[in-house]
Write a protein that holds these residues in place. Structure first.
Motif, PDB file in Angstrom:
ATOM      1  N   LYS A 347       0.708  -0.993  -0.373  1.00 26.99           N
ATOM      2  CA  LYS A 347      -0.164   0.328   0.091  1.00 26.99           C
ATOM      3  C   LYS A 347       0.617   1.489   0.017  1.00 26.99           C
ATOM      4  O   LYS A 347       1.748   1.537   1.074  1.00 26.99           O
ATOM      5  CB  LYS A 347      -0.534  -0.070   0.537  1.00 26.99           C
ATOM      6  N   ASP A 361      -6.022   1.454   0.715  1.00 25.42           N
ATOM      7  CA  ASP A 361      -6.661   0.542   2.034  1.00 25.42           C
ATOM      8  C   ASP A 361      -6.147  -1.081   1.398  1.00 25.42           C
ATOM      9  O   ASP A 361      -6.203  -1.390   2.319  1.00 25.42           O
ATOM     10  CB  ASP A 361      -7.987   0.516   1.946  1.00 25.42           C
ATOM     11  N   THR A 362      -6.088  -0.947  -0.012  1.00 22.42           N
ATOM     12  CA  THR A 362      -5.713  -2.045  -0.392  1.00 22.42           C
ATOM     13  C   THR A 362      -4.263  -2.207  -0.947  1.00 22.42           C
ATOM     14  O   THR A 362      -3.578  -0.569  -1.618  1.00 22.42           O
ATOM     15  CB  THR A 362      -6.483  -2.834  -1.585  1.00 22.42           C
ATOM     16  N   PRO A 363      -3.395  -2.969  -1.564  1.00 21.64           N
ATOM     17  CA  PRO A 363      -2.236  -2.880  -2.034  1.00 21.64           C
ATOM     18  C   PRO A 363      -2.382  -2.491  -3.189  1.00 21.64           C
ATOM     19  O   PRO A 363      -2.698  -2.384  -4.246  1.00 21.64           O
ATOM     20  CB  PRO A 363      -1.269  -3.982  -2.306  1.00 21.64           C
ATOM     21  N   ASN A 364      -1.449  -1.081  -3.951  1.00 22.23           N
ATOM     22  CA  ASN A 364      -1.812  -0.315  -5.125  1.00 22.23           C
ATOM     23  C   ASN A 364      -0.419  -0.476  -6.025  1.00 22.23           C
ATOM     24  O   ASN A 364      -0.723   0.641  -7.135  1.00 22.23           O
ATOM     25  CB  ASN A 364      -2.734   0.728  -5.356  1.00 22.23           C
TER      26      ASN A 364
END
Length: 468
Positions: A347, A361-364
């Motif tokens: 993230k 909020d999540t891996p990007n």
């Protein structure tokens, strides 16, 4: 071609999309970061680790075998092989062929501490920092072997200035200033799923350290490798900054490395339990390697020999002896071998098209890092030597619980109590004060017994005991 033109020509022009609105300071920072990036290397990583549909070749766990290792003998003093190794290691130290190398790029964030991890206090009585403990052990070795024993310390971009300042403030803990070399770890940009470099601010690229495997590239780029060659250094004693029980130089370990003809040797610790978070020394198709604990199948972690011991019990604790020539060969221009990069999905805060900071909020995004143990498959005659926890391993990683300051201080005091017992120093059963022995007094049990015999001291049992 300036950096802006260079990035635009390589399809990474978005890095400079806010350029015209940046201050001169922001422009200078962005331009400096861009200069660190090898676009051609990044393109290869994006092609192989981001866009490629081919899956990285996995481990054939059905063919995986535990790596052999040299066991600690029941009686170290009477074991001819170990005593020969010690003699060879001591000769190398006296001849000035050894340097200590500490990977110290981390911050004390997980410990709730704001500063370089090496400046964190860890000892039971004097609250000496990690750096001071290592400095005193290195100074003790210099005296014992009448050698120069240079110390190389790899920092990071985030803690370099603070680390150097800390040493200067503390007058290098008695070490000659020129005998300690600091250099920065390399960094890599984070990219999105399309391989585009991520901006964390309008004038700042999302950069992160390139992993402890990047230490070898940093040694080369900083000129440290050349300095070692010029100084007659042949082997590096590698260890990480969070472990105050480590032996910065161990003559037994150095000697085994030299006499075996290995180019990279490692210390192992028998795993305390199946899922202990240590990598596993293994052999696959005749090639030595480390399999991370997170990758090892549960059934192999639990596999036991006929005597009840874990089959894959040799745990990696990030302590190595590395031959300088071998390390240089891995980073030499045109080398046919090189440490691989690995992708890590994370993230990563970023700025959107409007310049607003977003925290996902999540891996990007994807970071790229290298691991030092990935050099083991390339080494000649890689060797694994057994050690014990009290001899070498009690890291400070977590604020509480396992591998915490509290557990580490407890391990240090257990070790010192053993030294006291060996020297015939009797403490009351209900003695509950802290104990600490300075490395300048002794660095092992035999040294403590000899030093105490020569200079016994009356102890005040009503207060913490410090022997220095």
């Amino acid at each position: 071609m300036d950096n802006k033109q260079r990035f635009e020509s390589q399809g990474q022009g978005q890095v400079f999309r806010f350029w015209d609105g940046l201050s001169e300071e922001e422009k200078a920072n962005l331009d400096s970061q861009a200069s660190e990036i090898d676009i051609e290397e990044l393109d290869r990583l994006v092609a192989t680790l981001v866009k490629s549909e081919e899956k990285e070749e996995g481990i054939d766990f059905s063919a995986l075998e535990p790596a052999p290792y040299v066991s600690i003998p029941a009686d170290l003093d009477e074991d001819e092989e170990w005593q020969e190794a010690k003699r060879i290691g001591e000769e190398a130290l006296r001849a000035g062929k050894v340097a200590a190398f500490t990977v110290a790029g981390g911050q004390g964030t997980r410990l709730g501490y704001n500063g370089p991890k090496g400046t964190y206090p860890v000892t039971p009585v004097k609250n000496k920092t990690l750096f001071q403990v290592f400095a005193e052990k290195i100074q003790a070795a210099r005296v014992a072997y009448s050698c120069k024993l240079p110390w190389f310390v790899m920092t990071s971009d985030i803690n370099h200035e603070a680390t150097v300042s800390f040493f200067e403030k503390n007058k290098y803990f008695g070490l000659a200033e020129g005998s300690v070399t600091f250099f920065r770890q390399g960094r890599m940009p984070a990219v999105d799923s399309e391989g585009k470099i991520i901006l964390e601010a309008k004038g700042s690229i999302a950069m992160s350290p390139d992993g402890h495997g990047g230490a070898l590239r940093a040694l080369d780029r900083s000129g440290s490798f050349q300095a070692m060659v010029d100084d007659g250094i042949e082997v590096l004693s590698y260890f990480q900054v969070d472990n105050p029980l480590v032996q910065p130089v161990d003559p037994y370990f150095i000697g085994f490395h030299i006499k075996s003809g290995s180019t990279l040797s490692s210390k192992m610790l028998p795993k305390a339990y199946e899922k202990e978070k240590l990598g596993h020394f293994c052999v696959l198709d005749g090639v030595s390697q480390v399999v991370e604990y997170s990758d090892m199948p549960d059934e192999l972690c639990a596999l036991r020999d006929a005597d009840g011991q874990l089959s894959f019990r040799a745990g990696s604790i990030a302590i190595h002896i590395i031959s300088v020539d071998f390390a240089r060969s891995l980073v030499a221009p045109g080398s046919t071998v090189a440490l691989p990069f690995h992708r890590a999905d994370k993230k990563i805060p970023f700025v959107d098209a409007d310049g607003n900071t977003q925290k996902p909020d999540t891996p990007n995004g994807i970071k790229f890092e290298m691991f030092i143990f990935d050099s083991i498959p390339f080494a000649e005659k890689p060797l694994v030597i057994e050690t014990t926890r009290l001899a070498d391993f009690s890291p400070v990683k977590n604020a509480e619980g396992v591998d915490s300051p509290e557990s580490c201080k407890g391990d240090q005091m257990t070790l010192f109590r053993q030294w006291f017992d060996a020297a015939g120093i009797e403490l009351p059963a209900d003695f509950d004060q802290s104990i600490e022995v300075s490395p300048l007094f002794a660095t092992d049990e035999a040294g403590f017994v000899a030093a105490w015999k020569e200079n016994p001291t009356a102890l005040d049992l009503s207060a913490p005991i410090y022997i220095g």
